[in-house]
Write an enzyme that holds these catalytic residues in place. Structure first.
Site, mmCIF file in Angstrom:
data_model
loop_
_atom_site.group_PDB
_atom_site.id
_atom_site.type_symbol
_atom_site.label_atom_id
_atom_site.label_comp_id
_atom_site.label_asym_id
_atom_site.label_seq_id
_atom_site.Cartn_x
_atom_site.Cartn_y
_atom_site.Cartn_z
ATOM 1 N N ASP A 210 0.496 -35.707 10.447
ATOM 2 C CA ASP A 210 0.429 -34.547 11.328
ATOM 3 C C ASP A 210 -0.955 -33.924 11.173
ATOM 4 O O ASP A 210 -1.654 -34.185 10.194
ATOM 5 C CB ASP A 210 1.578 -33.526 11.137
ATOM 6 C CG ASP A 210 1.907 -33.148 9.703
ATOM 7 O OD1 ASP A 210 1.000 -33.195 8.846
ATOM 8 O OD2 ASP A 210 3.070 -32.779 9.446
ATOM 9 N N HIS B 287 -1.252 -35.797 6.036
ATOM 10 C CA HIS B 287 -1.011 -34.426 6.512
ATOM 11 C C HIS B 287 -2.386 -33.761 6.606
ATOM 12 O O HIS B 287 -2.883 -33.203 5.630
ATOM 13 C CB HIS B 287 -0.121 -33.665 5.534
ATOM 14 C CG HIS B 287 1.284 -34.187 5.461
ATOM 15 N ND1 HIS B 287 2.152 -34.100 6.532
ATOM 16 C CD2 HIS B 287 1.969 -34.803 4.469
ATOM 17 C CE1 HIS B 287 3.317 -34.634 6.184
ATOM 18 N NE2 HIS B 287 3.229 -35.065 4.950
ATOM 19 N N GLU C 58 3.084 -40.138 7.155
ATOM 20 C CA GLU C 58 3.640 -38.800 7.464
ATOM 21 C C GLU C 58 2.645 -37.992 8.293
ATOM 22 O O GLU C 58 2.425 -36.800 8.046
ATOM 23 C CB GLU C 58 3.967 -38.032 6.163
ATOM 24 C CG GLU C 58 4.902 -38.772 5.225
ATOM 25 C CD GLU C 58 5.319 -37.965 4.005
ATOM 26 O OE1 GLU C 58 5.083 -36.738 3.953
ATOM 27 O OE2 GLU C 58 5.889 -38.575 3.081
ATOM 28 N N GLU D 261 3.954 -39.058 -4.545
ATOM 29 C CA GLU D 261 3.109 -37.976 -5.071
ATOM 30 C C GLU D 261 2.977 -37.986 -6.599
ATOM 31 O O GLU D 261 3.184 -36.969 -7.261
ATOM 32 C CB GLU D 261 3.633 -36.614 -4.549
ATOM 33 C CG GLU D 261 3.677 -36.589 -3.025
ATOM 34 C CD GLU D 261 4.145 -35.261 -2.422
ATOM 35 O OE1 GLU D 261 4.595 -34.382 -3.167
ATOM 36 O OE2 GLU D 261 4.050 -35.122 -1.184
ATOM 37 N N ASN E 43 3.329 -43.603 -2.405
ATOM 38 C CA ASN E 43 3.018 -42.770 -1.239
ATOM 39 C C ASN E 43 2.456 -41.430 -1.720
ATOM 40 O O ASN E 43 2.940 -40.869 -2.701
ATOM 41 C CB ASN E 43 4.344 -42.542 -0.475
ATOM 42 C CG ASN E 43 4.204 -41.953 0.892
ATOM 43 O OD1 ASN E 43 3.471 -42.490 1.733
ATOM 44 N ND2 ASN E 43 4.911 -40.853 1.153
HETATM 45 C C1 XIL Z 1 9.357 -32.195 3.864
HETATM 46 C C2 XIL Z 1 10.426 -32.099 4.935
HETATM 47 O O1 XIL Z 1 9.859 -32.410 6.183
HETATM 48 C C3 XIL Z 1 11.012 -30.704 4.946
HETATM 49 O O2 XIL Z 1 12.095 -30.626 5.867
HETATM 50 C C4 XIL Z 1 11.512 -30.344 3.561
HETATM 51 O O3 XIL Z 1 11.986 -29.018 3.555
HETATM 52 C C5 XIL Z 1 10.396 -30.494 2.546
HETATM 53 O O4 XIL Z 1 9.890 -31.819 2.604
HETATM 54 N N1 XIL Z 1 5.528 -34.829 1.740
HETATM 55 C C6 XIL Z 1 6.650 -35.621 1.711
HETATM 56 C C7 XIL Z 1 7.836 -35.246 2.510
HETATM 57 O O5 XIL Z 1 6.626 -36.698 1.089
HETATM 58 O O6 XIL Z 1 9.033 -35.622 1.892
HETATM 59 C C8 XIL Z 1 7.863 -33.771 2.840
HETATM 60 O O7 XIL Z 1 8.920 -33.532 3.750
HETATM 61 C C9 XIL Z 1 6.533 -33.335 3.403
HETATM 62 C C10 XIL Z 1 5.431 -33.564 2.403
#
Ligand code: XIL
Length: 357
Positions: free
Chosen positions: A279, A248, A277, A171, A212
């Site tokens: 979802d 996401h 990641e 990020e 990422n």
């Molecule tokens: C999230 C985890 O899933 C949670 O359990 C934690 O509280 C916060 O982080 N982007 C990312 C991940 O790169 O590391 C994050 O994971 C979700 C967003």
């Protein structure tokens, strides 16, 4: 990438195998596959299906969930890549300066090894979930550079030979494509990214090194920033192997229709890409209609990755709504994953299977 004709043949072969399996005739990969829970029917897993395309299918997981044996059974069976959701982050691995704790990360690496799964390690440099000792102090550039190098190299060395890839920097950009003003950027300037990649590469020359981020699935200012940076890093021979698109997604914001083009332009730079990641959240309550749309999005994302040769795999950010991070971070939203809170597969799960079949 197989030709259209080859893909059609593959699809027909898959359909034929399904018919043979349904009629009780043993076929190659399906015959070796696990017994299905319901009727002892042979069934292939997402990992099996992805591997036929030379891809992996992964899930994130987190330490507190590992006592749930119904959960770990599916985690161990369906996936061939695992990401620790929190266990390898800075707050967890270096809670005091120079004092390292591998407990959480090791637990997940060991579990993955027991199930013959690979690990996408996450993450070395990120502005979030940092330990208090780091955020609670003003650092000179020299001090912070030494802190960063030590953190990266100690952690990467610890997991050397045990992980497939690292999210080295997470990020780094804002939505408009400018650098995020993190403590690392503000103190060290944009060169911290190349330094981090070089330090990680020294510590484990075989691990694939990624940048990422979220909201870089579509072509736009933020993904353009990654494209420009990646091009520059490649030109300067900085060890960068891939770009991770977190993916996401949210039904209310629309599907990133330029995903495939975007993946392809990074491939053309000589980089791997991965959906890291995934979802697909929705405004609750979930309805049949929303779940059907979500399934379409999972199908489309999977197909986009399969269409682009260097898209190496897909990871969902945990696999079940029971352990999704979404409800806690986006109040009123959820139902984002392919399995529901009872660990039952949702339409999205079938859609992913269809895309991979
Ligand atoms: C999230 C985890 O899933 C949670 O359990 C934690 O509280 C916060 O982080 N982007 C990312 C991940 O790169 O590391 C994050 O994971 C979700 C967003």
């Amino acid at each position: 990438m197989p030709s259209t004709a080859a893909r059609t043949r593959l699809r027909l072969a898959g359909a034929l195998a399904a018919v043979l399996v349904a009629s009780g005739v043993a076929t190659g990969p399906a015959a070796q596959a696990h017994e299905g829970p319901a009727h002892g029917k042979p069934r292939t897993t997402l990992a099996d299906l992805a591997q036929r395309h030379g891809r992996y299918f992964g899930s994130a997981t987190d330490n507190p969930e590992l006592t749930d044996t119904a959960y770990t059974k599916i985690l161990g069976e369906e996936f061939d890549m695992i990401t620790p959701g929190n266990g390898m982050k800075w707050y967890a691995t270096e809670p005091q300066q120079g004092v390292f704790d591998w407990t959480a990360g090791d637990e997940i690496v060991d579990l993955a090894r027991d199930h013959h799964q690979k690990v996408r390690a996450h993450t070395l440099v990120w502005h979030s979930q940092l330990p208090g000792w780091l955020t609670g102090k003003e650092w000179t550039a020299d001090e912070l550079r030494a802190v960063l190098k030590n953190h990266i190299q100690t952690e990467v060395r610890h997991y050397r030979g045990k992980v497939y890839a690292w999210d080295v920097v997470n990020e780094a950009f804002n939505e408009d494509g400018t650098y995020r003003e993190t403590v690392f950027y503000k103190t060290l300037g944009p060169g911290y990214i190349a330094d981090a990649l070089r330090w990680a590469h020294q510590a484990d020359p075989k691990a694939k090194l990624y940048l990422n981020d979220y909201n870089i699935e579509a072509v736009g200012p933020k993904s353009d920033a990654y494209y420009a940076l990646a091009k520059e890093l490649k030109a300067r021979r900085v060890p960068l192997d891939g770009i991770g698109l977190q993916a996401h997604l949210a039904l209310q914001y629309g599907y990133p229709t330029t995903l495939e083009d975007n993946l392809r332009r990074f491939s053309r730079l000589g980089l791997d890409t991965a959906l890291t990641e995934v979802d697909v959240r929705m405004l609750l309550p979930a309805t049949d209609e929303k779940l059907a749309q979500q399934a379409d999005w999972y199908r489309d994302m999977t197909e986009a990755c399969l269409e682009v040769r260097r898209c190496v795999g897909i990871t969902v950010w945990d696999y079940t709504d029971k352990y999704s991070w979404i409800p806690a971070f986006f109040p009123g939203q959820g139902a984002a994953l392919p399995w529901d809170e009872q660990l039952a597969p949702k339409p999205a799960y079938q859609a992913i299977r269809e895309a991979l079949s």
